[in-house]
Write a protein that holds these residues in place. Structure first.
Motif, PDB file in Angstrom:
ATOM      1  N   HIS A  92       0.748  -1.111  -0.007  1.00 11.89           N
ATOM      2  CA  HIS A  92      -0.004   0.044  -0.060  1.00 11.89           C
ATOM      3  C   HIS A  92       1.072   1.313  -0.044  1.00 11.89           C
ATOM      4  O   HIS A  92       0.702   2.163  -0.704  1.00 11.89           O
ATOM      5  N   ARG A  95       2.002   3.251  -3.307  1.00 11.56           N
ATOM      6  CA  ARG A  95       1.265   3.771  -4.166  1.00 11.56           C
ATOM      7  C   ARG A  95       1.472   5.048  -4.850  1.00 11.56           C
ATOM      8  O   ARG A  95       1.347   5.463  -5.954  1.00 11.56           O
ATOM      9  N   THR A 162       0.576   8.634   2.930  1.00 13.39           N
ATOM     10  CA  THR A 162       0.936   7.297   3.015  1.00 13.39           C
ATOM     11  C   THR A 162       2.343   7.268   2.270  1.00 13.39           C
ATOM     12  O   THR A 162       2.426   7.573   0.943  1.00 13.39           O
ATOM     13  N   GLN A 204      -3.664  -1.217   8.393  1.00 17.19           N
ATOM     14  CA  GLN A 204      -2.653  -0.750   7.534  1.00 17.19           C
ATOM     15  C   GLN A 204      -1.737   0.539   8.487  1.00 17.19           C
ATOM     16  O   GLN A 204      -1.554   1.311   8.042  1.00 17.19           O
ATOM     17  N   THR A 207       1.825   2.151   7.253  1.00 13.90           N
ATOM     18  CA  THR A 207       1.703   2.718   6.135  1.00 13.90           C
ATOM     19  C   THR A 207       2.382   4.208   6.112  1.00 13.90           C
ATOM     20  O   THR A 207       2.515   4.885   5.122  1.00 13.90           O
ATOM     21  N   ARG A 241      -4.432   4.214  -9.222  1.00 13.29           N
ATOM     22  CA  ARG A 241      -4.232   4.168  -7.926  1.00 13.29           C
ATOM     23  C   ARG A 241      -5.240   3.178  -7.034  1.00 13.29           C
ATOM     24  O   ARG A 241      -4.969   2.835  -6.115  1.00 13.29           O
ATOM     25  N   GLN A 242      -6.611   3.370  -7.596  1.00 17.30           N
ATOM     26  CA  GLN A 242      -7.360   2.575  -7.033  1.00 17.30           C
ATOM     27  C   GLN A 242      -7.288   0.877  -7.351  1.00 17.30           C
ATOM     28  O   GLN A 242      -7.200   0.340  -6.443  1.00 17.30           O
ATOM     29  N   LEU A 245      -4.695  -0.187  -4.836  1.00 15.00           N
ATOM     30  CA  LEU A 245      -5.465  -0.335  -3.262  1.00 15.00           C
ATOM     31  C   LEU A 245      -5.833  -1.695  -3.397  1.00 15.00           C
ATOM     32  O   LEU A 245      -5.994  -2.690  -2.636  1.00 15.00           O
ATOM     33  N   SER A 248      -3.491  -4.562  -3.212  1.00 11.86           N
ATOM     34  CA  SER A 248      -2.827  -4.409  -1.865  1.00 11.86           C
ATOM     35  C   SER A 248      -3.807  -5.574  -1.006  1.00 11.86           C
ATOM     36  O   SER A 248      -3.519  -6.194  -0.172  1.00 11.86           O
ATOM     37  N   GLN A 340     -13.383  -3.682  -7.513  1.00 14.51           N
ATOM     38  CA  GLN A 340     -13.422  -3.297  -6.053  1.00 14.51           C
ATOM     39  C   GLN A 340     -14.538  -3.804  -5.258  1.00 14.51           C
ATOM     40  O   GLN A 340     -14.469  -3.969  -4.057  1.00 14.51           O
ATOM     41  N   VAL A 379      -8.325  -0.850   3.712  1.00 16.63           N
ATOM     42  CA  VAL A 379      -7.945  -0.591   2.340  1.00 16.63           C
ATOM     43  C   VAL A 379      -9.321  -0.238   1.606  1.00 16.63           C
ATOM     44  O   VAL A 379      -9.462   0.704   0.594  1.00 16.63           O
ATOM     45  N   HIS A 382     -11.050   3.463   1.776  1.00 13.13           N
ATOM     46  CA  HIS A 382     -10.402   4.650   1.272  1.00 13.13           C
ATOM     47  C   HIS A 382     -11.332   5.426   0.321  1.00 13.13           C
ATOM     48  O   HIS A 382     -11.391   6.384   0.100  1.00 13.13           O
TER      49      HIS A 382
END
Length: 410
Positions: A92, A95, A162, A204, A207, A241-242, A245, A248, A340, A379, A382
């Motif tokens: 993570h 990122r 992060t 997390q 991070t 970026r999504q 995540l 991760s 997701q 995660v 987010h």
């Protein structure tokens, strides 16, 4: 506005793509050592990031024509999932780095920060923080940058930094004297940059996602960002970026499976009512392991599909065809959002099911198995999954692309 990638003659001088990918298993094995204990004792994994720098994998996405190994988006996403199977915190926390690199390699030379490609190839890591607490709405910026003599001074406080504690450079957003939002890229050891270890999330935890205080930080002319985050490249990176995540979280689910198998083989006893002599022979334990393995495979397939869609978008940028790029951007955004949504259902359930492998002993703090649920849930928090599903449904029913194009939610 779309900038085509500048074509240069091949100048690769570092490790090849195959050489870099071959380093991943060994790196993952090293990072996995002591991961549960680090989380339990809240020990930041600086050593893991030292090893990552040395591996050269931070330059994976730099194309051959810019001196890199030419790794693909699927290569990168699999790297993140593999790292996540060792420690989802490490995965993570990279990122911001890979987001920065992706923007670099897809932007024209006139939009790249001075010397940035060279720094990536040297193994430097990039972090950053743009979010602020206490504003009326997310995305508002109160950090100020003003000119003092021949340089500028940056003052403010950022949140969700992060990975910045592990980085060599970090980007920050601020409002200038004309009221415009600008970005700067600075070395993290610059006087006045104070990275705080104050992230208090339940998951997390390592991070380094807490705050950064910017106290009269000097900024030079060449350190202002030259790239736009609002163009098509910026939107592609937002989706990337999504997926980072999601990868991760996928890695954390892999860790659920490996920890579960290890626990059953080495620690768990068969239940008192079980006809099996050992836990590994118990039909119910076998069923749970089978379910966890199936869920992990499904999640891996979803992130792989998202990676393929994003690779298609990256390839389309080279055409300079704005309409084709737009179509690909929408497609990759939808694939990632759908992935997701499913991970949001399978991930936490899988981490919870792990506790069916044993009795009360499975909850022992020494195993720290609950970290998987905490990390996956964190995660997933987010971005609002309920909003994602509504936007996907609105597109399917009505063809609405408003939020798909904003480059923020997805």
């Amino acid at each position: 506005m779309t900038a085509a990638v500048q074509k240069l003659s091949p100048t690769q001088s570092g490790p090849s793509r195959d050489e870099l990918l071959g380093r991943i298993p060994g790196l993952v094995a090293e990072i996995a050592k002591g991961a549960a204990e680090r989380d339990l004792n809240r020990e930041l994994p600086f050593e893991a990031f030292r090893l990552f720098r040395e591996s050269g994998l931070g330059a994976l996405r730099v194309p051959v024509e810019l001196g890199g190994p030419g790794g693909s988006v699927p290569d990168y996403i699999e790297l993140i999932a593999a790292l996540g199977s060792a420690d989802s915190n490490v995965a993570h926390a990279l990122r911001s780095h890979f987001n920065y690199v992706e923007n670099l390699v897809l932007s024209g030379a006139d939009q790249r920060d001075v010397g940035a490609i060279e720094r990536v190839l040297e193994g430097k890591l990039f972090g950053g923080a743009h979010t602020e607490q206490g504003t009326a709405r997310p995305g508002e910026v109160t950090t100020k940058i003003v000119k003092v003599g021949s340089t500028w001074r940056l003052n403010g406080r950022k949140w969700y930094a992060t990975g910045t504690a592990y980085a060599d450079y970090a980007s920050f957003s601020a409002v200038n004297e004309a009221g415009e939002t600008v970005g700067v890229l600075l070395p993290v050891d610059r006087e006045g940059i104070n990275i705080l270890d104050d992230w208090d999330g339940m998951g997390q935890k390592l991070t380094a996602s807490g705050g950064v205080v910017l106290d009269n930080v000097e900024v030079f002319e060449h350190e202002f960002a030259r790239r736009s985050l609002e163009n098509q490249v910026g939107r592609h990176c937002s989706t990337l970026r999504q997926l980072h995540l999601a990868a991760s979280a996928a890695g954390a689910v892999r860790n659920v499976l490996s920890d579960g198998i290890d626990y059953v083989r080495k620690q768990a006893r068969s239940a008192a009512h079980s006809p099996a002599a050992t836990a590994r022979e118990d039909h119910f334990v076998q069923q749970v392991i089978g379910e966890i393995a199936a869920n992990s495979l499904a999640i891996d397939a979803l992130i792989a599909e998202g990676a393929r869609a994003l690779q298609h978008t990256a390839d389309t940028f080279a055409s300079g065809d704005a309409d084709a790029i737009e179509t690909s951007l929408i497609a990759s955004t939808l694939v990632t959002a759908k992935a997701q949504l499913v991970i949001g259902q399978l991930g936490p359930r899988t981490a919870e099911r792990m506790f069916e492998l044993g009795g009360g002993s499975a909850t022992s703090r020494k195993y720290n198995f609950d970290r998987h649920w905490r990390n996956i849930r964190t995660v997933l928090n987010h971005n609002p999954l309920l909003h994602k599903s509504r936007i996907v449904g609105d597109y399917i029913l009505n063809g609405t692309t408003t939020h798909l194009k904003e480059g923020k939610v997805f």
